[in-house]
Scaffold this motif. Structure first.
Motif, PDB file in Angstrom:
ATOM      1  N   SER A   6       0.853  -1.184   0.000  1.00 25.53           N
ATOM      2  CA  SER A   6       0.000   0.000   0.000  1.00 25.53           C
ATOM      3  C   SER A   6       0.891   1.237   0.000  1.00 25.53           C
ATOM      4  O   SER A   6       1.776   1.375   0.855  1.00 25.53           O
ATOM      5  CB  SER A   6      -0.904   0.002   1.231  1.00 25.53           C
ATOM      6  N   PHE A  62      -0.482  -5.012   2.902  1.00 23.08           N
ATOM      7  CA  PHE A  62      -1.639  -4.121   2.829  1.00 23.08           C
ATOM      8  C   PHE A  62      -1.734  -3.226   4.067  1.00 23.08           C
ATOM      9  O   PHE A  62      -1.285  -3.591   5.153  1.00 23.08           O
ATOM     10  CB  PHE A  62      -2.927  -4.944   2.745  1.00 23.08           C
ATOM     11  N   GLN A 101      -3.729  -1.903   7.062  1.00 21.93           N
ATOM     12  CA  GLN A 101      -4.822  -2.455   7.857  1.00 21.93           C
ATOM     13  C   GLN A 101      -5.960  -1.442   8.044  1.00 21.93           C
ATOM     14  O   GLN A 101      -5.766  -0.242   7.960  1.00 21.93           O
ATOM     15  CB  GLN A 101      -4.312  -2.909   9.240  1.00 21.93           C
ATOM     16  N   CYS A 129      -8.113  -1.499   1.286  1.00 25.06           N
ATOM     17  CA  CYS A 129      -6.957  -2.406   1.369  1.00 25.06           C
ATOM     18  C   CYS A 129      -6.923  -3.342   2.578  1.00 25.06           C
ATOM     19  O   CYS A 129      -6.086  -4.238   2.618  1.00 25.06           O
ATOM     20  CB  CYS A 129      -5.661  -1.591   1.360  1.00 25.06           C
ATOM     21  N   GLY A 130      -7.777  -3.133   3.576  1.00 21.71           N
ATOM     22  CA  GLY A 130      -7.696  -3.980   4.777  1.00 21.71           C
ATOM     23  C   GLY A 130      -8.002  -5.435   4.479  1.00 21.71           C
ATOM     24  O   GLY A 130      -8.934  -5.742   3.733  1.00 21.71           O
ATOM     25  N   ARG A 179     -13.637  -7.200   4.753  1.00 18.34           N
ATOM     26  CA  ARG A 179     -12.355  -6.989   4.066  1.00 18.34           C
ATOM     27  C   ARG A 179     -12.496  -5.800   3.137  1.00 18.34           C
ATOM     28  O   ARG A 179     -13.576  -5.548   2.602  1.00 18.34           O
ATOM     29  CB  ARG A 179     -11.995  -8.195   3.194  1.00 18.34           C
ATOM     30  N   GLU A 182      -0.991  -7.821   6.541  1.00 12.81           N
ATOM     31  CA  GLU A 182      -1.200  -6.414   6.871  1.00 12.81           C
ATOM     32  C   GLU A 182       0.011  -5.891   7.627  1.00 12.81           C
ATOM     33  O   GLU A 182       0.604  -6.603   8.433  1.00 12.81           O
ATOM     34  CB  GLU A 182      -2.441  -6.253   7.759  1.00 12.81           C
ATOM     35  N   GLU A 183       0.342  -4.634   7.389  1.00 13.16           N
ATOM     36  CA  GLU A 183       1.524  -4.045   8.030  1.00 13.16           C
ATOM     37  C   GLU A 183       1.435  -4.154   9.552  1.00 13.16           C
ATOM     38  O   GLU A 183       2.416  -4.485  10.215  1.00 13.16           O
ATOM     39  CB  GLU A 183       1.665  -2.574   7.595  1.00 13.16           C
TER      40      GLU A 183
END
Length: 322
Positions: A15, A107, A109, A114-115, A134, A152-153
């Motif tokens: 992202s 992605f 969060q 993008c979550g 999502r 997710e980051e």
């Protein structure tokens, strides 16, 4: 020894806000210290912001998920008549086809685009639904690329999840190399052979299932058919994180290769470190370092090729924290 550092840097989609691009609805970014300091030297980034890509400006009206958490719609917070579900899903499908050289995706969060999970979904009365959803772009992308390692980051700050994700990224990159060189029966069996102990650590059940799948290959089975099916199951299996128990089991298996080579005191030292690791006293890197030391002194071709011993570059230090 199997060393992922000797190959090209894997490419990871990310992202764009996480790499410091000011693309968020409020004109800001969410630069990830973890991605930019710890991971950047090992990976090539492909930054993506689906909201900007479908034509939304910066800054912009925030968006949110509404309706059924399984199939939510994406609308403007201030302008609920602005439905972005279609454009975001279409862009997700488009990028799933276009980004054919990536080996993973990180992605942002909680993002409605993008979550990956736990994104708030609002009901008609304005309150969040009981179940979360999502992001629309991420969902469409992941449906098309189910084998790709995604994370997710926020979850990457957990050392176990980080080590697991990056192991999968390098396994995915390794498979792409096998495909590029030409998948045949020998290449498939060799690949599985390299990943046996990593698979045993992450998912002992799949270790047995996939072993049987390849063990019953007949000369009539087409590796170009069996291979993708095998790899799909492997990538799903590796999503399960190894535990101290399963790692200890693999360490015991590996130590068995040295039973005739080591002195009694070397053996008991190794057993003591495996025990300390299992009890949570030392991290995984401690018994592994001793095992690799013995492997250098007593080379074994089968063990030297094992991805488990070096699933990612040592300089990432990922096993110092698990």
């Amino acid at each position: 020894m199997h060393d992922p550092a000797t190959h090209h840097k894997p490419r990871i989609a990310i992202s764009a806000c996480l790499t410091g691009h000011s693309v968020r609805y409020n004109g800001g970014h969410k630069a990830s210290d973890l991605c930019r300091t710890q991971l950047e030297e090992h990976f090539e980034w492909t930054p993506v912001c689906p909201e900007v890509a479908i034509g939304l400006g910066v800054p912009r009206d925030p968006i949110r998920l509404v309706g059924n958490p399984d199939h939510p719609e994406v609308v403007g917070t201030r302008n609920p008549g602005m439905d972005l579900t279609g454009p975001l899903r279409t862009y997700g499908e488009q990028m799933a086809n276009e980004l054919d050289d990536i080996c993973g995706y990180i992605f942002m969060q909680k993002s409605p685009s993008c979550g990956l999970e736990r994104v708030k979904v609002y009901q008609d009365n304005g309150h969040p639904a009981f179940h979360s959803g999502r992001g629309a772009y991420a969902q469409a992308f992941c449906e098309r690329r189910p084998d790709l390692p995604v994370e997710e980051e926020g979850r990457l700050h957990d050392p176990v999840l980080r080590e697991n994700f990056i192991s999968r990224v390098y396994a995915y990159a390794d498979w792409q190399r096998v495909l590029a060189e030409g998948l045949n029966r020998g290449a498939l069996v060799n690949f599985h052979s390299r990943y046996k102990y990593l698979l045993m650590a992450n998912n002992p059940q799949a270790y047995r299932t996939l072993g049987r799948m390849l063990g019953t290959l007949s000369k009539d089975d087409d590796p170009l058919v069996v291979g993708p099916q095998y790899f799909s199951e492997l990538m799903q299996a590796l999503r399960r994180c190894a535990s101290r128990g399963t790692h200890s089991n693999v360490l015991q298996h590996l130590s068995g290769y040295f039973k005739d080579a080591l002195t009694p005191s070397d053996k008991s030292e190794l057993q003591e470190l495996i025990g300390q690791y299992q009890q949570g006293v030392v991290p995984l890197v401690v018994p592994l370092t001793l095992l690799k030391h013995h492997l250098r002194n007593h080379p074994d071709p089968y063990l030297q090729q094992q991805a488990y011993l070096q699933p990612h570059p040592e300089s990432l230090g990922l096993r110092n924290a698990v």
